[in-house]
Design a protein around this motif. Structure first.
Motif, PDB file in Angstrom:
ATOM      1  N   ALA A 188       5.560  13.436 -10.440  1.00 15.03           N
ATOM      2  CA  ALA A 188       6.694  13.814  -9.594  1.00 15.03           C
ATOM      3  C   ALA A 188       7.502  12.584  -9.202  1.00 15.03           C
ATOM      4  N   ASN A 189       6.826  11.493  -8.903  1.00 12.89           N
ATOM      5  CA  ASN A 189       7.528  10.239  -8.600  1.00 12.89           C
ATOM      6  C   ASN A 189       8.345   9.767  -9.801  1.00 12.89           C
ATOM      7  N   ASP A 190       7.736   9.806 -10.979  1.00 13.65           N
ATOM      8  CA  ASP A 190       8.431   9.356 -12.187  1.00 13.65           C
ATOM      9  C   ASP A 190       9.657  10.225 -12.467  1.00 13.65           C
TER      10      ASP A 190
ATOM     11  N   GLU B  52       0.808  -1.221   0.000  1.00 15.06           N
ATOM     12  CA  GLU B  52       0.000   0.000   0.000  1.00 15.06           C
ATOM     13  C   GLU B  52       0.840   1.270   0.000  1.00 15.06           C
ATOM     14  N   ALA B  53       2.157   1.149   0.229  1.00 10.11           N
ATOM     15  CA  ALA B  53       3.013   2.337   0.316  1.00 10.11           C
ATOM     16  C   ALA B  53       4.117   2.357  -0.735  1.00 10.11           C
ATOM     17  N   THR B  54       4.023   1.533  -1.762  1.00 11.93           N
ATOM     18  CA  THR B  54       5.097   1.487  -2.756  1.00 11.93           C
ATOM     19  C   THR B  54       5.223   2.799  -3.541  1.00 11.93           C
ATOM     20  N   ASP B  55       4.155   3.565  -3.649  1.00  8.44           N
ATOM     21  CA  ASP B  55       4.226   4.858  -4.327  1.00  8.44           C
ATOM     22  C   ASP B  55       4.645   5.977  -3.385  1.00  8.44           C
ATOM     23  N   LEU B  56       4.843   5.640  -2.116  1.00  8.87           N
ATOM     24  CA  LEU B  56       5.123   6.666  -1.108  1.00  8.87           C
ATOM     25  C   LEU B  56       6.521   6.549  -0.515  1.00  8.87           C
ATOM     26  N   VAL B  57       7.098   5.352  -0.531  1.00  8.64           N
ATOM     27  CA  VAL B  57       8.382   5.099   0.132  1.00  8.64           C
ATOM     28  C   VAL B  57       9.283   4.292  -0.786  1.00  8.64           C
TER      29      VAL B  57
ATOM     30  N   SER C 171       1.095   1.482   6.649  1.00  8.42           N
ATOM     31  CA  SER C 171      -0.345   1.677   6.800  1.00  8.42           C
ATOM     32  C   SER C 171      -0.660   3.105   7.230  1.00  8.42           C
ATOM     33  N   TRP C 172       0.103   3.612   8.203  1.00  6.38           N
ATOM     34  CA  TRP C 172      -0.125   4.979   8.689  1.00  6.38           C
ATOM     35  C   TRP C 172       0.094   5.986   7.560  1.00  6.38           C
ATOM     36  N   LEU C 173       1.168   5.816   6.807  1.00  4.10           N
ATOM     37  CA  LEU C 173       1.505   6.769   5.756  1.00  4.10           C
ATOM     38  C   LEU C 173       0.477   6.725   4.628  1.00  4.10           C
ATOM     39  N   ALA C 174       0.016   5.541   4.272  1.00  7.57           N
ATOM     40  CA  ALA C 174      -0.996   5.420   3.221  1.00  7.57           C
ATOM     41  C   ALA C 174      -2.279   6.139   3.620  1.00  7.57           C
ATOM     42  N   ARG C 175      -2.666   6.019   4.873  1.00  9.82           N
ATOM     43  CA  ARG C 175      -3.867   6.728   5.348  1.00  9.82           C
ATOM     44  C   ARG C 175      -3.639   8.234   5.352  1.00  9.82           C
ATOM     45  N   ARG C 176      -2.458   8.651   5.766  1.00 12.30           N
ATOM     46  CA  ARG C 176      -2.158  10.080   5.862  1.00 12.30           C
ATOM     47  C   ARG C 176      -2.130  10.745   4.482  1.00 12.30           C
ATOM     48  N   VAL C 177      -1.571  10.072   3.487  1.00 16.63           N
ATOM     49  CA  VAL C 177      -1.418  10.669   2.161  1.00 16.63           C
ATOM     50  C   VAL C 177      -2.689  10.556   1.333  1.00 16.63           C
ATOM     51  N   GLY C 178      -3.345   9.412   1.398  1.00 10.81           N
ATOM     52  CA  GLY C 178      -4.540   9.209   0.599  1.00 10.81           C
ATOM     53  C   GLY C 178      -4.226   8.861  -0.845  1.00 10.81           C
ATOM     54  N   ALA C 179      -5.227   8.948  -1.699  1.00 10.02           N
ATOM     55  CA  ALA C 179      -5.067   8.589  -3.112  1.00 10.02           C
ATOM     56  C   ALA C 179      -4.194   9.622  -3.823  1.00 10.02           C
ATOM     57  N   LEU C 180      -3.354   9.150  -4.730  1.00 12.75           N
ATOM     58  CA  LEU C 180      -2.465  10.035  -5.470  1.00 12.75           C
ATOM     59  C   LEU C 180      -3.152  10.597  -6.712  1.00 12.75           C
ATOM     60  N   ASP C 181      -2.782  11.837  -7.056  1.00  7.94           N
ATOM     61  CA  ASP C 181      -3.282  12.405  -8.307  1.00  7.94           C
ATOM     62  C   ASP C 181      -2.202  12.293  -9.378  1.00  7.94           C
TER      63      ASP C 181
ATOM     64  N   ALA D  80       5.725  11.996  -3.940  1.00 10.53           N
ATOM     65  CA  ALA D  80       4.281  12.061  -3.700  1.00 10.53           C
ATOM     66  C   ALA D  80       3.954  12.118  -2.216  1.00 10.53           C
ATOM     67  N   ALA D  81       4.709  11.396  -1.421  1.00  6.98           N
ATOM     68  CA  ALA D  81       4.462  11.396   0.022  1.00  6.98           C
ATOM     69  C   ALA D  81       4.856  12.723   0.642  1.00  6.98           C
ATOM     70  N   LEU D  82       6.027  13.243   0.237  1.00  2.00           N
ATOM     71  CA  LEU D  82       6.466  14.508   0.817  1.00  2.00           C
ATOM     72  C   LEU D  82       5.497  15.622   0.471  1.00  2.00           C
ATOM     73  N   GLY D  83       4.989  15.621  -0.751  1.00  2.00           N
ATOM     74  CA  GLY D  83       4.052  16.658  -1.153  1.00  2.00           C
ATOM     75  C   GLY D  83       2.787  16.677  -0.322  1.00  2.00           C
ATOM     76  N   ALA D  84       2.436  15.527   0.257  1.00  2.00           N
ATOM     77  CA  ALA D  84       1.248  15.454   1.104  1.00  2.00           C
ATOM     78  C   ALA D  84       1.550  15.816   2.553  1.00  2.00           C
ATOM     79  N   LEU D  85       2.828  15.813   2.932  1.00  2.00           N
ATOM     80  CA  LEU D  85       3.213  16.095   4.316  1.00  2.00           C
ATOM     81  C   LEU D  85       3.607  17.546   4.535  1.00  2.00           C
ATOM     82  N   THR D  86       3.977  18.256   3.468  1.00  2.00           N
ATOM     83  CA  THR D  86       4.363  19.652   3.593  1.00  2.00           C
ATOM     84  C   THR D  86       3.985  20.409   2.328  1.00  2.00           C
TER      85      THR D  86
END
Length: 261
Positions: free
Chosen positions: A158-160, A24-29, A142-152, A92-98
Motif C-alpha cells: 500500500a505504501n509503494d 523508526e517511522a519512515t514507513d509510517l510518515v 516513537s509513539w506512532l511506531a509503537r502504536r502501529v507495530g511491525a508492518l506486513d 501503512a500507518a492509517l491502516g493501523a489507526l482505522t
C-alpha cells in the motif's frame, strides 16, 4: 518535493517547518509539519490548501485528531497564538489507526492519546526552535511506531502504491500503476480504499492538480495549454474544469490572485 506543494498561497503562511520522521517511522510518515503562529488581536490568517490524498494525525491544543483526505479545497483561519504538530501519514500507518479509511474522507475523528499530547507538548515548550521541533518529531515518531507495530507485506505494498501514484508523472492511468506494481487493477483499487480511502484515479488527479497549481503560481508566463498537455489533461478546458471543481476558481484567476499575495 517542494515543501509548498499543495499550499495555495505560501506567502500568507505563518512560520511552517517540515521535518522528516525519525528512522523508526519512515514507513509510517511522509513528513511532519509544524506551524507556529502569533496573530495580532482582532486579526486572522486564512490558510488555503489543496491537500495530498492522505490522512494527517495532528496534535494541537491538548487534543489529537485524525483528519482524512479531502476532496475539495480546504481552509483554516488561524487566530491568536499557537502551534500544531502534524504527521502526513503513509497508508501503512492509517491502516493501523482505522479499519475504514473511506469513512474519513472529508471527515475527522478524535484519538485518545494523552501520552502523545504530553510528550509533544513538553517538547514544544523548549525555547530553541530546532530543539523543540526535533524533540517533538522524535516523541511523535516513537509513539506512532509503537502504536502501529511491525508492518506486513500488504501494508508495504500500500505504501509503494501510494508513492507511485503521487510521485511518478508517467503514471496517468490506474492500469499503468497496476502494471508497474505487478498487481491487478482490482487489487490496487482495494488497497487504495483500505489504506487511503480514495480511488487510485482520484489520487492521480490530485497529483496532477497540485502540480498544475504550483506551475501556475511559480511561472506567471507559463502557457496554460502547455501545462495541461504536459500533465496529461486532454486539453486546456479539462484543466480549467478540474480547477473549478476542486478549487472553485480557474487557473487564470488563481494566477492573478497569487501575483497579488
Amino acid at each position: 518535493m517542494d515543501p509548498t506543494r499543495g499550499i495555495l498561497y505560501p506567502a500568507r503562511l505563518p512560520r511552517l517547518t517540515r521535518v522528516p520522521p525519525a528512522a523508526e517511522a519512515t514507513d509510517l510518515v511522509e513528513w511532519f509539519w509544524i506551524p507556529e503562529w502569533d496573530i495580532a488581536p482582532g486579526r486572522s490568517s486564512r490558510q488555503e490548501i489543496v491537500a495530498y490524498p492522505a490522512s494527517n494525525l495532528v496534535v494541537e491544543g491538548g487534543d489529537v485528531g485524525l483528519f482524512g483526505p479531502t476532496t475539495l479545497r480546504s481552509h483554516r483561519d488561524l487566530t491568536g497564538r499557537g502551534w500544531a504538530v502534524g504527521a502526513l501519514l503513509r497508508p501503512a500507518a492509517l491502516g493501523a489507526l482505522t479499519a475504514d479509511a473511506a469513512a474519513l474522507v472529508d471527515a475527522s475523528v478524535s484519538i485518545d492519546a494523552p501520552e502523545l499530547v504530553r510528550a509533544v507538548s513538553e517538547a514544544m515548550g523548549d525555547p530553541d526552535a530546532a530543539i523543540r521541533h526535533a524533540r517533538a518529531v522524535e516523541a511523535f515518531s516513537s509513539w506512532l511506531a509503537r502504536r502501529v507495530g511491525a508492518l506486513d507485506d500488504e501494508q508495504r505494498l500500500a505504501n509503494d502504491a501510494a508513492a507511485l501514484l503521487m510521485t511518478d508523472p508517467e503514471i496517468l492511468r490506474v492500469e499503468d500503476a497496476a502494471a508497474r506494481l505487478a498487481v491487478s487493477v482490482r487489487t490496487l483499487q482495494r488497497l487504495a480504499r483500505r489504506y487511503v480511502g480514495l480511488t487510485p484515479s482520484a489520487m492521480i488527479r490530485r497529483r496532477r492538480l497540485q502540480e498544475a497549481a504550483q506551475r501556475v503560481r511559480d511561472d506567471p508566463d507559463a502557457d496554460l495549454a502547455a501545462i495541461a498537455a504536459e500533465l496529461g489533461y486532454a486539453d486546456h478546458a479539462h484543466l480549467t474544469n478540474d480547477f473549478r471543481t476542486v478549487l472553485a476558481f480557474t487557473p487564470s484567476s488563481y494566477r492573478h490572485a497569487t501575483t497579488l499575495s
